[in-house]
Design an enzyme around this catalytic site. Structure first.
Site, short mmCIF file in Angstrom:
data_model
loop_
_atom_site.label_atom_id
_atom_site.label_comp_id
_atom_site.label_asym_id
_atom_site.label_seq_id
_atom_site.Cartn_x
_atom_site.Cartn_y
_atom_site.Cartn_z
CE LYS A 49 9.68 -19.78 -6.13
NZ LYS A 49 10.99 -19.66 -5.50
CD GLN A 93 11.62 -18.59 -2.03
OE1 GLN A 93 11.31 -19.50 -2.79
NE2 GLN A 93 11.85 -17.37 -2.47
CG ASP A 116 16.03 -22.61 -6.97
OD1 ASP A 116 15.25 -21.93 -7.66
OD2 ASP A 116 15.90 -22.79 -5.74
#
Ligand code: GUN
Length: 278
Positions: A49, A93, A116
């Site tokens: 990422k 995460q 997200d």
């Protein structure tokens, strides 16, 4: 023999469009990436990422916290990032260590920084069809399906897996494009028979070699979201690739299929976050 869908090539197009928009408009865009503990898979995802951010011209800030971090400490960090005008997107995460309640953390992330699209407010907006962010993996799968030229409108689409991150939103995005959608899961009776009706089959179960050729309709589009290790320790998806490839019209490989798309869509969402904040 199926055509292989090249997720790396499609993801590059998405990243290039983000990169160009940032460069042309001289935008400052930033993403905070939070990782707790030392899960080796999470470390690889986070590194990828960060690399994608660098490629697109997005500033990434990594917060690597020890496994012993308490839920309160993590909530405080999220709160500080919510209040920091220099941060456009926040990504925590998953999975988090067991002593931390993931939902409590997700619900604390400001919905306008939730790149997200995991926050209940964003999930609700997706249900209604009025959203700023789409969840990265399902949105990436839709891009891959679009890249084949196959229209899902009116088609039988089957999703295997009902997670909040992939299965459920995946079904919703297919529905938004007028597909007839079925979600299968561990309690589904006649799972093989249901799957074999699918014009588009999306597997997100996380079990190596779960999708066998007899579960696949001749000419189906097969999308493999799985990221598993087989008995030999080799990286593989959910689909028995070598056999299913002979029946499908299009198929995604693992690696090089859905994985790069998830990251590309994160870049797109981070740019979107910047746009809706300023
Ligand atoms: N862990 C596995 N996939 C994801 C993802 O898309 N986002 C986050 N935050 N964690 C993950």
């Amino acid at each position: 023999m199926a055509k292989i869908i090249d997720g790396r090539a499609v993801s590059l197009k998405v990243k290039d469009s983000v990169k160009n928009e940032i460069a042309e408009n001289k935008l400052d865009v930033s993403l905070a990436v939070v990782i707790v503990g030392d899960n080796s898979a999470s470390r690889i995802y986070v590194n990828n990422k960060k690399k994608a951010c660098e490629y697109c011209g997005i500033i990434s800030h990594e917060y690597a916290l020890p496994e012993s971090t308490s839920e309160d400490e993590l909530l405080q960090l999220v709160e500080a990032l919510n209040n920091d005008d220099k941060i456009n997107g926040i990504l925590v995460q998953l999975p988090l260590p067991k002593h931390i309640n993931e939902n409590r953390i997700i619900e604390r992330i400001s919905p306008i920084k939730d790149v997200d699209a995991f926050h209940a407010e964003n999930v609700g907006k997706i249900m209604i069809g009025n959203y700023s962010f789409l969840p990265c993996t399902p949105a990436g799968v839709m891009e891959l399906i679009h890249s084949t030229g196959v229209l899902v409108k009116g088609k039988e689409c089957v999703v295997i897996g009902r997670s909040n991150i992939v299965g459920k939103p995946m079904a919703m995005l297919l529905l938004h494009e007028d597909a007839t959608v079925t979600i299968c899961h561990s309690k589904t009776e006649n799972l093989a028979e249901v799957c074999s009706r699918a014009d588009v089959l999306v597997s997100a179960v996380g079990i190596a070699e779960f999708v066998k050729p007899e579960m696949v309709k001749q000419g189906a589009v097969v999308i493999d979201v799985g990221m598993n290790r087989n008995a030999d320790g080799k990286l593989c998806g959910d689909v028995c690739f070598d056999e299913v490839e002979k029946k499908a019209s299009f198929i995604t490989p693992v690696p090089g299929g859905v994985g790069p798309m998830t990251i590309a869509m994160l870049m797109k969402n981070t740019l979107m976050a910047r746009k809706i904040q300023k």
